[in-house]
Scaffold this active site. Structure first.
Site, PDB file in Angstrom:
ATOM      1  CB  SER A   1      -0.965  -0.033   1.185  1.00 29.27           C
ATOM      2  OG  SER A   1      -1.987   0.924   1.057  1.00 29.27           O
TER       3      SER A   1
ATOM      4  CG  ASP B   1      -4.331  -1.506   0.147  1.00 28.51           C
ATOM      5  OD1 ASP B   1      -3.659  -2.290   0.862  1.00 28.51           O
ATOM      6  OD2 ASP B   1      -4.226  -0.273   0.225  1.00 28.51           O
TER       7      ASP B   1
END
Length: 373
Positions: A46, A208
């Protein structure tokens, strides 16, 4: 004496990742100005993956890489990450609504509340990805890995670029794939579900990296780490004094985000410590299984909560973002977790950088023992 292979692992957390820059600034002060990266394996997920990519680009000069990260995070504005113009944000919501009426065979952009086109432009402008290969060839680092979540298979995919001494791996729900890292990998790993659109790499769509990441330590271990420094973004858990109530949508969304970004890491660290303890017992009986090895770990966590800090700077958010948050029941004084993830504003990020810097200095003696052992 052979130096142990040391990995740096940066977790995800949106705007909270500014905290990692403060920790890295304190670490950089331990090394000469022209020193290469003290971590020969770099792994991130991320927003932590974006920080890792920047460090990989400047691995030949660790201080320079940290300095560039510091400059970027200190001067952040929310509109550099996602569109904040009222008209554009309204148009995005309208397009999402209209797309639901399209036929299945028609092209539909991935659903998201926010448009992260500015982030793509920012990455392409500041990241010199070709430097990663040069730094690997020069021996400044051995490998860099960015983890994303494959929406097609539900697997956690670690895209890694290395010196050729590492083979792809496949385990239950996770695999490592050779790749030449670029902006698409960073957009994929940072695409928080529902907030940012999925990113296509090859034939699959990714989101993500924290979503399906059941074993966050896995990429570093597969790439040969013998010790791992983790900069976590898990804020201290404080028992509420207020009476319990039915959680609203903002509290539920914050709870889900915290679960995605932190819970699996804690479980994996517990598992690592259990394996280390078991190996220590086996060594006493001279029954050490050769396929396993002891891996040291050191974790740096925030000493203060992000929600309170984000709430102090709530007024700095663009009006369109405040209206969007207000529709979810979030306003100034709510101390929402969601706000702490989405507030890419310089006063907030600068305070997080300072917090990370101070937290690292508070643990400096133990950290130095870990790094220089």
């Amino acid at each position: 004496m052979k130096t142990k292979s040391c990995a740096l692992l940066l977790t995800g957390g949106g705007a909270r990742a500014a905290y990692q820059v403060g920790v890295l600034k304190a670490i950089a002060e331990l090394y000469p100005r022209n020193h290469h990266s003290p971590f020969n394996i770099l792994c991130g997920t991320s927003a932590g993956g974006i920080n890792i990519a920047a460090l990989a680009c400047y691995a030949s000069c660790f201080r320079l890489g940290v300095k560039k990260l510091d400059f970027m995070w200190r001067n952040f504005r929310t509109n550099q990450v996602y569109q904040t113009d009222m008209l554009q944000l309204s148009g995005k919501i309208l397009r999402n609504f209209c797309a639901s009426f399209q036929a299945d065979y028609a092209y539909k952009p991935g659903f998201s509340l926010l448009d992260n086109t500015p982030l793509r432009e920012l990455l392409n402008r500041y990241m010199e990805f070709e430097r990663i290969d040069r730094n690997i060839l020069a021996g400044a680092i051995n490998a860099a890995a960015i983890t994303a979540s494959d929406y097609t298979t539900g697997d956690s995919i670690s895209f890694f670029q290395s010196n050729g001494n590492h083979q792809p791996w496949q385990r239950a729900k996770r695999k490592g794939v050779n790749a030449i890292l670029n902006a698409e990998h960073l957009l994929a790993t940072s695409a928080i579900p529902l907030l940012f659109p999925p990113c296509q790499i090859g034939q699959d769509y990714y989101g993500d990296g924290s979503v399906h990441q059941l074993s966050p330590l896995s990429p570093a271990i597969h790439l040969g780490a013998e010790k791992i420094l983790v900069i976590s973004l898990e804020q201290p858990r404080i028992k509420p004094n207020a009476p319990r109530h039915v959680p609203n949508i903002s509290e539920i969304s914050g709870h889900l985000l915290d679960t995605i970004f932190t819970d699996t890491l804690n479980s994996d660290l517990e598992r690592l410590n259990r394996v280390n303890s078991t190996l220590a017992l086996l060594e006493q009986t001279q029954q050490h299984p050769m396929q396993l090895k002891t891996i040291e770990s050191f974790v740096i966590k925030p000493s203060q909560g992000f929600n309170h800090i984000a709430d102090k700077h709530y007024d700095a958010l663009p009006l369109s973002v405040k209206l969007l948050l207000r529709s979810l029941g979030i306003k100034k004084g709510s101390q929402s977790t969601l706000t702490s993830y989405l507030m890419f504003e310089q006063n907030y990020t600068r305070e997080l950088i300072q917090l990370g810097y101070q937290d690292c200095h508070n643990q400096m003696e133990a950290l130095q023992a870990f790094l220089f052992d």
